[in-house]
Design a protein around this motif. Structure first.
Motif, short mmCIF file in Angstrom:
data_model
loop_
_atom_site.label_atom_id
_atom_site.label_comp_id
_atom_site.label_asym_id
_atom_site.label_seq_id
_atom_site.Cartn_x
_atom_site.Cartn_y
_atom_site.Cartn_z
N TYR A 270 0.83 -1.19 0.00
CA TYR A 270 0.00 0.00 0.00
C TYR A 270 0.88 1.25 0.00
O TYR A 270 1.79 1.36 0.81
CB TYR A 270 -0.90 -0.03 1.24
N LEU A 271 0.59 2.15 -0.90
CA LEU A 271 1.32 3.42 -0.96
C LEU A 271 0.50 4.50 -0.26
O LEU A 271 -0.60 4.81 -0.69
CB LEU A 271 1.56 3.81 -2.43
N ALA A 272 1.06 5.05 0.82
CA ALA A 272 0.32 6.08 1.58
C ALA A 272 0.14 7.33 0.74
O ALA A 272 0.88 7.55 -0.22
CB ALA A 272 1.07 6.42 2.86
N TYR A 273 -0.83 8.18 1.10
CA TYR A 273 -1.04 9.41 0.32
C TYR A 273 -0.04 10.50 0.71
O TYR A 273 0.24 11.40 -0.08
CB TYR A 273 -2.48 9.92 0.45
N GLY A 274 0.47 10.40 1.92
CA GLY A 274 1.45 11.39 2.38
C GLY A 274 2.31 10.77 3.46
O GLY A 274 1.87 9.84 4.15
N LYS A 275 3.52 11.28 3.59
CA LYS A 275 4.43 10.68 4.57
C LYS A 275 5.59 11.63 4.84
O LYS A 275 6.06 12.30 3.93
CB LYS A 275 4.98 9.37 3.99
N GLN A 276 6.05 11.65 6.09
CA GLN A 276 7.20 12.48 6.46
C GLN A 276 8.50 11.93 5.87
O GLN A 276 8.59 10.75 5.57
CB GLN A 276 7.33 12.56 7.98
N SER A 277 9.48 12.84 5.74
CA SER A 277 10.84 12.42 5.36
C SER A 277 11.74 12.73 6.54
O SER A 277 12.09 13.90 6.77
CB SER A 277 11.32 13.20 4.14
N VAL A 278 12.11 11.72 7.30
CA VAL A 278 12.97 11.92 8.46
C VAL A 278 14.23 11.09 8.25
O VAL A 278 14.15 9.89 8.00
CB VAL A 278 12.25 11.48 9.76
N ASN A 279 15.41 11.74 8.32
CA ASN A 279 16.65 10.99 8.12
C ASN A 279 17.56 11.08 9.35
O ASN A 279 17.16 11.61 10.39
CB ASN A 279 17.35 11.43 6.84
N GLU A 280 18.78 10.57 9.21
CA GLU A 280 19.71 10.49 10.34
C GLU A 280 20.02 11.86 10.95
O GLU A 280 20.18 11.97 12.17
CB GLU A 280 21.01 9.80 9.91
N ASP A 281 20.10 12.90 10.12
CA ASP A 281 20.34 14.27 10.63
C ASP A 281 19.26 14.67 11.63
O ASP A 281 19.54 15.24 12.69
CB ASP A 281 20.22 15.31 9.50
N GLU B 167 -6.15 -1.21 -5.85
CA GLU B 167 -4.86 -1.32 -6.57
C GLU B 167 -3.69 -1.00 -5.64
O GLU B 167 -2.55 -0.91 -6.09
CB GLU B 167 -4.84 -0.35 -7.76
N ASN B 168 -3.98 -0.76 -4.35
CA ASN B 168 -2.97 -0.42 -3.33
C ASN B 168 -2.43 1.00 -3.47
O ASN B 168 -1.27 1.27 -3.13
CB ASN B 168 -1.83 -1.43 -3.32
N ILE B 169 -3.26 1.87 -3.99
CA ILE B 169 -2.90 3.28 -4.07
C ILE B 169 -3.64 4.03 -2.95
O ILE B 169 -4.86 4.00 -2.88
CB ILE B 169 -3.30 3.87 -5.45
N GLY B 170 -2.88 4.69 -2.12
CA GLY B 170 -3.45 5.40 -0.96
C GLY B 170 -4.10 6.70 -1.36
O GLY B 170 -3.52 7.77 -1.25
N VAL B 171 -5.33 6.60 -1.83
CA VAL B 171 -6.05 7.81 -2.19
C VAL B 171 -6.74 8.39 -0.96
O VAL B 171 -6.82 7.74 0.09
CB VAL B 171 -7.09 7.52 -3.31
N ASN B 172 -7.21 9.62 -1.08
CA ASN B 172 -7.84 10.29 0.04
C ASN B 172 -8.79 11.35 -0.53
O ASN B 172 -8.80 11.57 -1.74
CB ASN B 172 -6.75 10.96 0.90
N VAL B 173 -9.57 11.97 0.34
CA VAL B 173 -10.41 13.08 -0.11
C VAL B 173 -10.23 14.27 0.83
O VAL B 173 -10.42 14.15 2.03
CB VAL B 173 -11.91 12.68 -0.18
#
Ligand SMILES: *Cc1c(COP(=O)(O)O)cnc(C)c1O
Length: 396
Positions: free
Chosen positions: A16-27, A329-335
């Motif tokens: 499943y692909l989420a509709y939105g997601k944070q980008s958090v890295n080692e820094d 289809e495993n697409i994380g849609v939203n409204v």
């Protein structure tokens, strides 16, 4: 024709692909751990550092960081002096928080319809709603597209209204070549994980107005100040006093350190979003059953979300079936969003359906597709493939 996953076919992707997601890295993680090892978890030096980073980035004089975007909107409404009897004009196509903030202060939200092209508040419709009780307006930079602030300002000045811009979607967006964040009286940003940058939960108000800034600084911490100007010989150096009713809306140092670290990467986040949107726009140009986002000349969006509109006249089904087929289809849609006054709570307050027809029509046909900086080329292609597969199937 390919068999849809919803009818038992193979989904476009296995996960499943989420509709939105944070980008958090080692820094980011290092920045947070450093605070945890130090002396201050809250009310320490990291808050000011984060506020300065946001203010500098958007070109505003002041920033007040708080525990959520919603708290920021509440704080702005309080600083604007909203109280019982006051009306505040709010965009109808927004998250409930934009209007809830008015209710927290005892004010009355008045919903104005959107422009059917930009999906942002229509300045003319906004002006029609102004009465002798109107005190402020809350335009929303929906999806990241900036509102036409010069036009909104012209109307606000004419009627002596305060502008609280809900820019929860628009950190990094530009209006007429300038960053959103310094043109309204107060501008709110949110740092929820799906937003342009994150502090997990968090929000900020930016402003150029010193008096508003000072009111907000007190509001976020109980209305208590050191009140040095009121010191008399009866009081000692420990003395502080509550002068107004405030809240505990403080952002922690842990979150602020995460925010400062995130701010150093915002431009790369935004450019990743813009790249993905370009691919979407290109791919959907030839699909006449869907309407891709329109962007006004004065806006350069940072693209918080990508909203397509389906054209029901060209399809055998409604938005609901398209939505469910994409999910299969495993697409994380939203409204985004239910017109605010359609929520049962607002209905009970007396708001009726039909007051903002453009927002209602948009709601009936809109779908938000996945969009976040760490989406890969394959993820993007999966979304495009799934949309084409589903539309192909339901084409009239
Ligand atoms: C996210 C958001 C807010 C504030 O939300 P918080 O989750 O409280 O940070 C306000 N308005 C809009 C339009 C939003 O999308």
């Amino acid at each position: 024709m390919e068999k849809l996953a919803i009818n038992g076919g193979n989904p476009i992707r296995d996960t499943y692909l989420a509709y939105g997601k944070q980008s958090v890295n080692e820094d980011d993680i290092k920045a947070v751990v450093e605070v945890l090892k130090g002396d201050y978890l809250t009310t320490g030096p990291y808050i000011k550092e984060f506020e300065d980073a946001v203010a500098k980035y958007v070109g505003a004089k002041y920033a007040v960081a708080v525990s959520s975007g919603t708290a920021a909107l509440h704080m702005a409404c309080a600083a604007a002096g909203i109280e019982s009897g006051d009306e505040v004009i709010v965009s109808s196509m927004t998250f409930a928080a934009s209007a809830n903030a008015v209710l927290y202060c005892g004010g009355t939200p008045v919903f104005a319809d959107i422009d059917p092209l930009t999906y942002n508040i229509d300045p003319a419709k906004m002006e029609e709603k102004i009465t002798s009780r109107t005190k402020a307006i809350i335009p929303v930079d929906f999806t990241g597209q900036s509102v036409d602030m010069d036009e909104i300002k012209r109307i606000a000045d004419k009627h002596h209204l305060i502008i609280i811009e809900d820019a929860a979607h628009a950190l990094g967006s530009e209006y007429k070549g300038r960053k959103v964040g310094s043109q309204a009286d107060m501008v709110e940003f949110s740092f929820h994980p799906v937003k342009p940058i994150t502090t997990a939960e968090g929000g900020v108000i930016t402003t150029n107005n010193k008096a508003l800034y000072e009111k907000m600084m007190t509001f976020r911490t109980h209305g208590i100040t050191k009140a040095r100007e009121r010191l008399t010989e009866n009081h000692g150096p420990w003395y502080h006093e509550q002068q107004s009713l405030g809240y505990n809306y403080r952002l922690t140092d842990i979150q602020s350190a995460l925010g400062t670290s995130q701010m150093s990467k915002i431009d790369s986040f935004i450019s990743k979003r813009r790249e993905i949107v370009k691919l979407y726009n290109e791919a959907f140009k030839s699909v006449s059953e869907i309407i891709t986002p329109y962007e006004a000349d004065f806006s350069n969006s940072g693209w918080h979300i990508y909203v397509i509109k389906v054209n029901p006249e060209l399809l055998t089904v409604t938005r609901k079936e398209i939505f469910q087929a994409l999910q299969a289809e495993n697409i994380g849609v939203n409204v985004h969003y239910l017109p605010v006054y359609w929520h049962p709570y607002y209905k009970e307050l007396g708001y009726e359906k039909g007051i903002c027809p453009n927002a209602e029509t948009l709601y009936e046909n809109m779908i938000t597709l996945p969009l976040f900086p760490s989406m890969t080329k394959e993820d993007t292609e999966d979304v495009i493939g799934a949309v084409k597969k589903v539309i192909n199937y339901y084409r009239k």
